[in-house]
Design a protein around this motif. Structure first.
Motif, short mmCIF file in Angstrom:
data_model
loop_
_atom_site.label_atom_id
_atom_site.label_comp_id
_atom_site.label_asym_id
_atom_site.label_seq_id
_atom_site.Cartn_x
_atom_site.Cartn_y
_atom_site.Cartn_z
N TYR A 38 0.84 -1.20 0.00
CA TYR A 38 0.00 0.00 0.00
C TYR A 38 0.87 1.25 0.00
O TYR A 38 0.59 2.23 -0.71
CB TYR A 38 -0.93 -0.01 1.21
N LEU A 39 1.94 1.24 0.79
CA LEU A 39 2.89 2.35 0.81
C LEU A 39 3.45 2.59 -0.59
O LEU A 39 3.51 3.74 -1.06
CB LEU A 39 4.03 2.04 1.78
N CYS A 40 3.85 1.51 -1.28
CA CYS A 40 4.44 1.64 -2.62
C CYS A 40 3.41 2.13 -3.63
O CYS A 40 3.70 3.01 -4.46
CB CYS A 40 5.03 0.30 -3.05
N GLN A 41 2.19 1.58 -3.57
CA GLN A 41 1.14 1.97 -4.50
C GLN A 41 0.80 3.45 -4.36
O GLN A 41 0.64 4.17 -5.37
CB GLN A 41 -0.12 1.13 -4.26
N GLN A 42 0.70 3.92 -3.13
CA GLN A 42 0.29 5.29 -2.87
C GLN A 42 1.34 6.32 -3.30
O GLN A 42 1.02 7.49 -3.50
CB GLN A 42 -0.01 5.47 -1.38
N ASN A 43 2.59 5.87 -3.42
CA ASN A 43 3.65 6.81 -3.76
C ASN A 43 4.27 6.55 -5.14
O ASN A 43 5.31 7.13 -5.46
CB ASN A 43 4.73 6.77 -2.67
N GLU A 250 -2.46 16.91 2.13
CA GLU A 250 -1.90 17.18 0.81
C GLU A 250 -0.46 16.69 0.77
O GLU A 250 0.26 16.76 1.77
CB GLU A 250 -1.94 18.69 0.56
N ARG A 251 -0.04 16.17 -0.37
CA ARG A 251 1.32 15.63 -0.50
C ARG A 251 2.38 16.67 -0.12
O ARG A 251 2.24 17.84 -0.40
CB ARG A 251 1.59 15.16 -1.94
N GLN A 252 3.41 16.15 0.53
CA GLN A 252 4.60 16.90 0.91
C GLN A 252 4.37 17.99 1.96
O GLN A 252 5.20 18.88 2.15
CB GLN A 252 5.32 17.45 -0.32
N GLN A 253 3.22 17.89 2.63
CA GLN A 253 3.12 18.61 3.90
C GLN A 253 4.04 17.90 4.89
O GLN A 253 4.61 16.85 4.59
CB GLN A 253 1.67 18.57 4.40
N CYS A 276 1.60 7.05 3.56
CA CYS A 276 0.71 6.63 2.47
C CYS A 276 -0.02 7.81 1.83
O CYS A 276 -0.58 7.68 0.74
CB CYS A 276 -0.30 5.60 2.98
N LEU A 277 0.02 8.97 2.48
CA LEU A 277 -0.57 10.18 1.90
C LEU A 277 0.50 11.10 1.31
O LEU A 277 0.21 12.22 0.92
CB LEU A 277 -1.38 10.93 2.96
N GLY A 278 1.75 10.61 1.27
CA GLY A 278 2.82 11.40 0.66
C GLY A 278 3.33 12.53 1.52
O GLY A 278 3.93 13.48 1.01
N ILE A 279 3.09 12.45 2.83
CA ILE A 279 3.47 13.52 3.75
C ILE A 279 4.83 13.19 4.38
O ILE A 279 5.11 12.03 4.69
CB ILE A 279 2.40 13.67 4.84
N THR A 280 5.67 14.19 4.54
CA THR A 280 6.99 13.99 5.16
C THR A 280 6.84 13.83 6.66
O THR A 280 6.25 14.68 7.34
CB THR A 280 7.91 15.19 4.87
N VAL A 281 7.42 12.75 7.19
CA VAL A 281 7.39 12.48 8.63
C VAL A 281 8.68 13.01 9.26
O VAL A 281 9.77 12.55 8.95
CB VAL A 281 7.26 10.98 8.92
N VAL A 282 8.53 14.01 10.12
CA VAL A 282 9.67 14.55 10.87
C VAL A 282 9.76 13.76 12.17
O VAL A 282 8.88 13.85 13.03
CB VAL A 282 9.49 16.05 11.16
N ILE A 283 10.82 12.96 12.31
CA ILE A 283 10.93 12.04 13.43
C ILE A 283 11.56 12.73 14.64
O ILE A 283 12.65 13.29 14.55
CB ILE A 283 11.78 10.81 13.05
N VAL A 284 10.85 12.67 15.76
CA VAL A 284 11.38 13.16 17.05
C VAL A 284 11.37 11.96 17.99
O VAL A 284 10.34 11.61 18.56
CB VAL A 284 10.51 14.29 17.62
#
Length: 577
Positions: A38-43, A250-253, A276-284
């Motif tokens: 699903y991750l691959c399909q969505q991106n 929205e993608r790349q938020q 899966c929504l194309g959003i950047t995850v900022v890891i803390v």
């Protein structure tokens, strides 16, 4: 004279919340694929977009997928196969995310454990699933070394927070954090673990709808801890339902990830949803609440999934006093109750700083992959935990039964949806207690929470059944009712109501309030108590009045950031009331 007869409606049939969703989302079939697929399909077509941001190191979706496959190959090289369960004792790092998707690719399972547990607690969770492979954070190695004695663990892979750092940041971390562990002969470091996988197959196992992705442990605050099994369908269907909130995603938020990986909320809403929504995850990996405002200003995230205390901290942060926060679209509170006063404080703060929407809220539990209701964007009501997700049913039943109550009546909140757990690991009897097949043929999750649904489909919670206070005369007291009243006093920053013994009766309990004062309050505590008593007398029935008040600087919290009500109860002394 004609009498108007009110139509009785039941939530499972009427589904009033669907009016808030576009019809194209009403009858979605859950994706029949693994979480990695699903991750691959969505991106697809967006592989150069940024997936992860980790202390200055940005990782594209292409790199994420490559790293997942490298990790899967390394898992095969170390002997992991379909059906195996590896235990992971770590905070959120890129490596934890690679492991999540890599184990899924192999048809294996991750047993997620809080590194703050004692060696005995970690050992119990390892033995519960009979893991032979353990991944642990270097800082937790000594506890894990003690924990694996007399277990089936054969190999240990150690992860360092520095493994995905680069350049000066990595050097600074290593200089400040010397690894003083003395590793056993069964231990390999992450880099060596990956190197051993070169040449191994990265082919994915076929999709299996019965595959369990993770075992996540409940906190044990309402009974013995249990391992919740969550599958591909649970994670994927949850994310699919959140796509119906088109106005905020929205993608790349950017999403600021502050929740740990060992709770469903952390991986479902903090990792799989945004990726899966194309959003950047900022890891803390390890949030210092005092630095949250600084992180928000630095990264300008549109999204964050946290607990209520996170947002109360933000609203008081002086660094944000004149900040423009118009970039905030979906700061969501879940995991614990939020009083009306606290919600108003946060919403006033967001509005004053340009945020277009009020605080988003949600409700769920580990057993439904973290979320069953949500209110994001403009669809919001104060005091509510939102409307059911588009393909999820939420209704209210007579507590402990399968008798559905009409919309508007109070009872036990129950959930039926595609994100429901597969069951408790190794505990079929306890699974049957919470997952019950009703006469309508549906399997409902009995949450143990009391509440109601209004005519529009918004869900309101009263309290957990086990938090409900029953007096000697049988009257039921809901702590949230008192907390909502107390929180409206300007001197109250936070409050928690628990039960205490009834000194005048052999049976029954009475409400007792713990109060956090606002730092700006200069009144004497005795005066504040008098005003709170007056407020409760004006706003609440006589039988609901708290019998005592106690001031605390900060309430005790469970490891996942919820107020530890049991600890508060145990701290009450007879002389306090």
């Amino acid at each position: 004279m004609e009498t108007t007869v009110k139509t009785v409606r039941y939530a499972s049939e009427a589904r009033p919340w669907l009016a808030f969703y576009d019809k194209k989302f009403w009858d979605m079939e859950p994706p029949a694929c693994t979480v990695f697929d699903y991750l691959c399909q969505q991106n697809k077509g967006h592989l150069t977009d940024i997936a992860l941001s980790y202390y200055g190191n940005t990782i594209s979706y292409a790199d994420l997928i490559v790293n997942v496959k490298k990790t899967a190959a390394a898992l095969r090289a170390i002997g992991m196969k379909k059906g195996d369960i590896a235990t992971v004792v770590s905070v959120m790092t890129p490596e934890a995310i690679y492991l999540y998707y890599a184990a899924d690719l192999l048809g294996a399972t991750l047993n997620l454990v809080d590194p703050r547990y004692s060696p005995e607690g970690i050992r119990d969770y390892i033995q519960e699933v009979d893991s032979r492979l353990l991944f642990c954070l270097d800082a937790a190695y000594e506890k894990c070394r003690q924990a694996i004695k007399r277990t089936s663990v054969e190999k240990v892979v150690v992860i360092s927070p520095a493994d995905s750092l680069k350049g000066p940041v990595k050097l600074a971390y290593l200089l400040a954090n010397h690894d003083k562990n003395r590793y056993g002969s069964n231990v390999v470091r992450w880099k060596a673990f990956l190197a051993a996988g070169q040449g191994e197959s990265t082919a994915a196992e076929p999709y299996d709808p019965d595959h369990c992705c993770v075992v996540v442990h409940t906190g044990g605050t309402t009974g013995s801890p249990k391992g919740v099994m969550l599958g591909d369908n649970a994670f994927n269907s949850l994310i699919q339902q959140f796509t119906a909130y088109e106005e905020v995603f929205e993608r790349q938020q950017r999403l600021l990830n502050v929740m740990p990986p060992f709770i469903a909320y952390g991986f479902a809403c903090g990792v799989h949803l945004p990726l899966c929504l194309g959003i950047t995850v900022v890891i803390v990996p390890n949030l210092d609440p005092a630095k949250l405002g600084r992180l928000v200003l630095k990264h300008k995230p549109s999204h964050m999934f946290g607990v209520p205390t996170h947002y109360q901290t933000l609203a008081e942060d002086r660094k944000l006093k004149n900040a423009d926060l118009s970039f905030i679209l979906n700061f969501a509170a879940g995991g614990d109750s939020l009083s009306l006063g606290a919600e108003k404080t946060v919403n006033d703060f967001l509005a004053a700083h340009g945020a277009p929407y009020p605080l988003a809220k949600g409700y769920g539990m580990t057993e439904v992959c973290s979320a069953a209701t949500a209110c994001a964007g403009h669809h919001n009501k104060p005091g509510s935990v939102g409307i059911p997700l588009v393909n999820t049913l939420v209704s209210v039943f007579e507590p402990g039964t399968d008798k559905e109550l009409p919309i508007g009546e109070r009872g036990e909140v129950c959930i039926c949806g595609p994100a429901t757990m597969q069951g408790y690991y190794g505990k079929p009897e306890e699974t049957q207690i919470i997952l019950r097949k009703h006469p309508d043929g549906r399997v409902w999750v009995h949450t143990g929470d009391l509440g109601y649904m209004d005519e529009d489909g918004y869900v309101f919670l009263d309290s957990r059944i086990k938090r409900m206070i029953i007096r000697h005369d049988g009257f039921k007291v809901f702590p949230t009712m008192i907390e909502n009243a107390l929180s409206m006093h300007p001197a109250v920053r936070g409050c928690s109501v628990v039960s205490c013994a009834d000194k005048d009766h052999f049976q029954g309990r009475l409400p007792f309030a713990f109060i956090q004062l606002d730092p700006s309050c200069h009144k004497k505590k005795r005066q504040v108590v008098q005003e709170l008593r007056q407020l409760c007398q004006e706003e609440l029935p006589e039988y609901v009045q708290p019998v005592g008040y106690k001031f605390v600087d900060t309430p005790p919290y469970t490891p996942v950031g919820k107020v530890d009500y049991r600890a508060l109860e145990q701290s009450i002394q007879p002389s306090d009331y």
